[in-house]
Design an enzyme around this catalytic site. Sequence first.
Site, PDB file in Angstrom:
ATOM      1  N   HIS A 172     -14.453  61.239  48.378  1.00  0.00           N
ATOM      2  CA  HIS A 172     -14.906  60.077  47.629  1.00  0.00           C
ATOM      3  C   HIS A 172     -14.301  59.324  46.422  1.00  0.00           C
ATOM      4  CE1 HIS A 172     -18.493  58.479  44.928  1.00  0.00           C
ATOM      5  NE2 HIS A 172     -17.941  58.733  44.339  1.00  0.00           N
ATOM      6  N   GLU A 173     -13.383  59.696  46.003  1.00  0.00           N
ATOM      7  CA  GLU A 173     -12.167  59.042  45.061  1.00  0.00           C
ATOM      8  C   GLU A 173     -10.897  57.917  46.326  1.00  0.00           C
ATOM      9  OE1 GLU A 173     -12.567  57.997  42.060  1.00  0.00           O
ATOM     10  OE2 GLU A 173     -13.866  59.608  41.985  1.00  0.00           O
ATOM     11  N   HIS A 176     -12.965  55.117  48.106  1.00  0.00           N
ATOM     12  CA  HIS A 176     -13.144  53.945  46.279  1.00  0.00           C
ATOM     13  C   HIS A 176     -11.491  53.300  46.297  1.00  0.00           C
ATOM     14  CE1 HIS A 176     -16.461  54.300  44.845  1.00  0.00           C
ATOM     15  NE2 HIS A 176     -16.199  55.863  44.078  1.00  0.00           N
ATOM     16  N   ASP A 183     -19.775  52.925  44.005  1.00  0.00           N
ATOM     17  CA  ASP A 183     -20.294  53.972  43.477  1.00  0.00           C
ATOM     18  C   ASP A 183     -21.684  53.479  44.127  1.00  0.00           C
ATOM     19  OD1 ASP A 183     -18.693  55.790  42.712  1.00  0.00           O
ATOM     20  OD2 ASP A 183     -18.933  55.169  41.506  1.00  0.00           O
TER      21      ASP A 183
END
Length: 951
Positions: A172-173, A176, A183
């Site tokens: 997930h990170e 980014h 998000d």
Amino acid sequence: MNWRLLYNMTHRDNVDPVSSLKFVTLLVALIPELLFLGAGVKLQDNGYDGLLIAINPQVSEDQNLIPNIKEMITEASFYLFNATKRRVFFRNIKILIPATWKANNYSKVKQELYEKANVIVTDWYGAHGDDPYTLQYRGCGKEGKYIHFTSNFLLNDDLTAGYGPRGRVFAHEWAHLRWGLFDEYNDEKPFYINGQNQVKVTRCSSDIAGIFVCEKGPCPQENCIISKLFKEGCMFIYNSTQNATASIMFMQSLSSVVEFCNARTHNQEAPNLQNQMCSLRSAWDVIRDSADFNHSLPMNGTELPPPPMFSLIQPGDKVVCLVLDVSSKMAEANRLLRLQQAVEFYLMQIVETHTFVGIVSFNSKGEIRAQLHQINSDDDRKLLVAHLPMTVSAEAETSVCSGLKKGFEVVEKLNGKAYGSVMILVTNGDDEHIDNCLLTALSSGSTIHSIAMGSSVVENLEELSRRTGGLKFFVPDKSNSNSMIDAFSRISSGTGDIFQQCIQLESTGENVKPHHQLKNTVTMDDSVGNDTIFLVAWQISGPPEILLFDPNGRKYYTNNFITNPALQTARLYIPGTAEPGLWTYTLNNTHHSLQALKMTVTSRASSSAMPPATVEAFVERDSTHFPHPVMIYANVRKGIYPILNATVTATIEPEAADPIVLKLFDNGAGADIIKNDGIYSRYFFSLAVNGRYSFKVHVSHSPSISSLAYSIPGSRAMYIPGYIANGNIQMNAPRKSAGRSEEEQKWGISQVSSGGSFSVLGVPAGPHPDVFPPCKITDLQAVKVEDEVTLSWTAPGEDYDQGQANSYEIRISKSLQNIQDDFNNAILVNTSKLNPQQAGTKEVFTFSPKLFTNGPDHQPDGETQESHRIYVAIRAIDKNSLKSVISNIAQASLFISPNSSPILTRDHLILKGVLTAMGSIGIICLTIVVTHCTLNRKKRADKKENGTKLI
């Protein structure tokens, strides 16, 4: 490989260019790892190489931390490989072990620095405790700065219940950091009203199921929604078992979630950052447009990629070598004096205790002036200062490679190699042979910081720094410029230990007229104060008259300062911890001629229990071509908390023009992507001349203004409060809160940080036409208010984010694809009465879309006739008809579907209750009246009957 042999082979002046090129090509082919030295993370053959994970020196040693990091990255590698449809995985990872941990046969650091890490692990906690987060300062599709984990997140297995498996969190990170995704949840807007006037939870995809939960258990939706707000104690809890496979950017913790939202599953209506920042595009859409995907194909076959390979590296002794130009050109514009002043200050104040320092000078040849000497006391520092060059040579020729060769010779005497060492290279020469030692520098394992003095330095000097991970600085030939001292003040050990690093509080310089003065104040906040130095420098004659007041009114005079007449500096050391508050200084020019006077103030952290405020200044790219602007940033924090409402100004010094002062903003508009994230930003486009530009940032903060943010804004993995499993509610432990206490900010903040330099090319000579359009509007929002739509955004300028635009062009469509792909043919909104305001002002505009919604515009795919959504975008136009890039796309739901029940607001619920109660009371009253009348009638009949009988 013998690197001295490599140096000799590449440094021979009589080697023709073709032979050199063939040699370099052969060398790179034989040593492919050179491709990745100093290059950051690279994707090759579907595998990422060069990922650097750094552990902060303040983190306590724990034998489980390294295995847990390895397990997290390995899990993330396979998870991402499948989620990206066999496109990417992690191949080679380096973990930087702090020097504060025990040595354990770790490999030696080469050019890896904590400050350059892609992932950092600290013991600093945000307001939400252990939330992993990614610091993003650029827009959709752009790389972020770093991923942050707490050591507790990596060690405490109980946290996986709320965040999910660590490997999924890292995936997930990573999305980014690498691909610029945002998000798909929104804590501030956990639900919204969709096009059918239904309450929907902010999520992606919409197929992820759950139920509303009140304080005592499951409850119907209307019990949780009052006046379109969540009732306190209500939340939406998701089922632990789902059929939905997306999305990783929403809830990676669900076992069924194995992919990113794509065009089919993306929820365009959800009010989340992904939709706002990426103009309603799906995560997969953005990933497919990335450079990673444009330069790679899915791996063939069905086999999984190999597991990641990990290298554990640890810094050794801190080693610095000063490589200083002493050619005859250093006599021009007081260059040697300014170099001496800065290097003396670096040796006496900036460089950290226990560092080994050597000194080399060079013209056409290199000369060792001081072998490595460890700094353990002030006497050690003074000894090194005594070895500084005091005169220039008669020779004008410079050979940077000769200076570096001697520098490597100095540092290799400690451990046999230059691994982990730092070279600070200062030169003003036009050496055309720097490329000859580029590979030598790259393979040495040393980091090279370069400082260019004057305008004649060759353009490729900075390539040495760029390829070795060093910083780049430029010092203009201006007597009142403090850029040289600023550069040395910015250079730290790179370990990440901010409690040991020097922090610059003040840097100013002015040409002061005879019998005039330079006067200013410096704020000493209570997080700094140890090892505080006030340094005064001048260019001609004797020292100025110095007067310094501390916050208690104590005075320090010129005779309290230690004066060095040879270097024309005066230094005052404040013993112990300097008093917090305002320090006021006055420098009086008592001479009969113009005098360049400068003041520099530095300090260190006052306590290891409280991280000091820090400022990091940087640019998006270190070179640009006219008319493309430079994006200037300042990351202002205290620990991990952003410092808000600060006054942040950048001072930019071109080679041959006056300095430009530019105010930076953290307002979420123009160059600033996210509001209140502590990163202050601005476009710089006053590109007057070609060449190098130096810049620094000054931060001040009033004690009366709220400073620290309550939480870390931006991008982070969501913590799940609980799940529905087998029909039962299973709540996780409450989210840890490490929010700061509301301590009074008594003193304010004052800091300065050099951002290094950048280069500008292609500036036309003489006047040129306007080529700067208004900047893109990035915060457009649309809200339905009764039968109208109200738009709001931050005004851009005539030129990017400065001045005042001439007009706006607003267009709307029922089709997202139409407005994305063909904005010019979307329906134009009448904005004749809308006059743009000054850049940075909040704009509000209301219009009625009735005529549009009754128009023939076709329905977008997948939407029903009951959906009444419109999409809106805007662009600004300047007086020369230059147009901004089209804004982010906003949307609004217009009408209530006739087939759907409207949501009951609190007023409706109250009215319904009142009417129900009144109806019930009415029925009761009517029953009583009827009963009473019946009984009375019966009594009268009985009396009549009884009376007849008596007669």
